[in-house]
Design a protein around this motif. Structure first.
Motif, PDB file in Angstrom:
ATOM      1  N   GLU A   1     -12.728  -3.585   1.854  1.00 14.06           N
ATOM      2  CA  GLU A   1     -12.650  -4.493   1.183  1.00 14.06           C
ATOM      3  C   GLU A   1     -13.380  -5.971   1.499  1.00 14.06           C
ATOM      4  O   GLU A   1     -13.376  -6.149   0.413  1.00 14.06           O
TER       5      GLU A   1
ATOM      6  N   GLY B   1       1.435  -1.369   0.304  1.00 13.06           N
ATOM      7  CA  GLY B   1      -0.600  -0.061   0.047  1.00 13.06           C
ATOM      8  C   GLY B   1       0.371   1.287  -0.033  1.00 13.06           C
ATOM      9  O   GLY B   1       0.587   2.135  -0.539  1.00 13.06           O
TER      10      GLY B   1
ATOM     11  N   ALA C   1      -5.406  -3.737  -6.293  1.00 13.48           N
ATOM     12  CA  ALA C   1      -6.302  -4.298  -5.167  1.00 13.48           C
ATOM     13  C   ALA C   1      -6.738  -6.339  -5.249  1.00 13.48           C
ATOM     14  O   ALA C   1      -6.934  -6.505  -4.842  1.00 13.48           O
TER      15      ALA C   1
ATOM     16  N   HIS D   1      -4.853  -1.297   1.726  1.00 11.16           N
ATOM     17  CA  HIS D   1      -6.013  -0.615   1.387  1.00 11.16           C
ATOM     18  C   HIS D   1      -5.202   0.508   2.514  1.00 11.16           C
ATOM     19  O   HIS D   1      -5.711   1.799   1.919  1.00 11.16           O
TER      20      HIS D   1
ATOM     21  N   PHE E   1      -5.952   1.901  -8.781  1.00 18.89           N
ATOM     22  CA  PHE E   1      -6.480   1.145  -7.102  1.00 18.89           C
ATOM     23  C   PHE E   1      -7.239  -0.433  -7.445  1.00 18.89           C
ATOM     24  O   PHE E   1      -6.210  -1.768  -6.949  1.00 18.89           O
TER      25      PHE E   1
ATOM     26  N   ASP F   1      -4.336   4.596   1.988  1.00 18.71           N
ATOM     27  CA  ASP F   1      -5.229   5.908   2.011  1.00 18.71           C
ATOM     28  C   ASP F   1      -4.473   6.340   3.897  1.00 18.71           C
ATOM     29  O   ASP F   1      -4.692   7.742   3.363  1.00 18.71           O
TER      30      ASP F   1
ATOM     31  N   GLY G   1     -11.847   2.706   4.552  1.00 22.49           N
ATOM     32  CA  GLY G   1     -10.436   1.747   3.380  1.00 22.49           C
ATOM     33  C   GLY G   1     -10.630   0.695   3.518  1.00 22.49           C
ATOM     34  O   GLY G   1     -10.915  -0.353   2.567  1.00 22.49           O
ATOM     35  N   GLY G   2     -10.065   0.030   4.754  1.00 21.47           N
ATOM     36  CA  GLY G   2      -9.118  -1.089   4.963  1.00 21.47           C
ATOM     37  C   GLY G   2     -10.106  -2.156   4.755  1.00 21.47           C
ATOM     38  O   GLY G   2     -10.503  -2.629   4.252  1.00 21.47           O
TER      39      GLY G   2
END
Length: 198
Positions: free
Chosen positions: A109, A55, A164, A182, A160, A186, A104-105
């Protein structure tokens, strides 16, 4: 789940509503989160460090190469007005770092590379292209999900999402790698915003 950012739903409610709905849908199908690659027992230092390093590397390449190329091709600069709070105060920056992990993470995901990708794999017709189609549709939906960031944000989110998705494909049974990827990407972006580089 996918239109929440565009309806004015407060950001802190996304994980509650989205993951609640995904959990209900998985249970309805007789499945659980482990069936889409998420297990608490696979949480560990290695997935977070490897994912986090990827990341960070992505964020640096995005800042130095991808972002400038997209800005030139699209003749548009990224709109970071939604993140003015990051520059405004240390507490705003620290809150953004937390959001990088929670929204985000973790949330995005589980929603995209977990639930959506695996649901597409289960429901698309069997063919040699099924994985590629699920990968592509997931990336496109993720990009459109970022519509509020303008055309630059959508195209950048697509790039992105492709990376990912590749990480998810490389470690298919452990979403913690892509969660770390992620979140750290971010966090890096928020740090660049905080110090005036973005």
């Amino acid at each position: 789940m996918l239109i929440a950012p565009h309806l004015g739903v407060p950001m802190f409610l996304y994980p509650v509503l989205g993951l609640g709905l995904c959990t209900a849908m998985l249970r309805y199908q007789g499945l659980g989160w482990s069936d889409v690659g998420f297990r608490w027992k696979t949480f560990g230092i290695a997935p977070l460090v490897v994912g986090g390093a990827l990341g960070l590397a992505y964020a640096l390449v995005n800042y130095a190469v991808i972002g400038p190329v997209l800005a030139h091709l699209l003749t548009e600069r990224p709109d970071f007005s939604d993140f003015a709070f990051v520059r405004a105060s240390l507490s705003g920056y620290l809150m953004a770092l937390g959001l990088a992990w929670v929204i985000g993470g973790f949330y995005e995901e589980l929603l995209f590379r977990g639930y959506l990708y695996d649901t597409l794999l289960r429901h698309l017709p069997a063919s040699r292209l099924r994985s590629l189609l699920a990968f592509t549709v997931t990336a496109l939906v993720f990009a459109v999900y970022h519509w509020q960031l303008g055309s630059f944000g959508v195209v950048n989110a697509l790039v992105f999402a492709l990376l990912a998705g590749a990480i998810r494909s490389f470690w298919p049974a452990n979403l913690w790698y892509v969660i770390g990827f992620h979140a750290c990407a971010d966090m890096s972006a928020f740090t660049l915003i905080r110090f005036g580089y973005l």
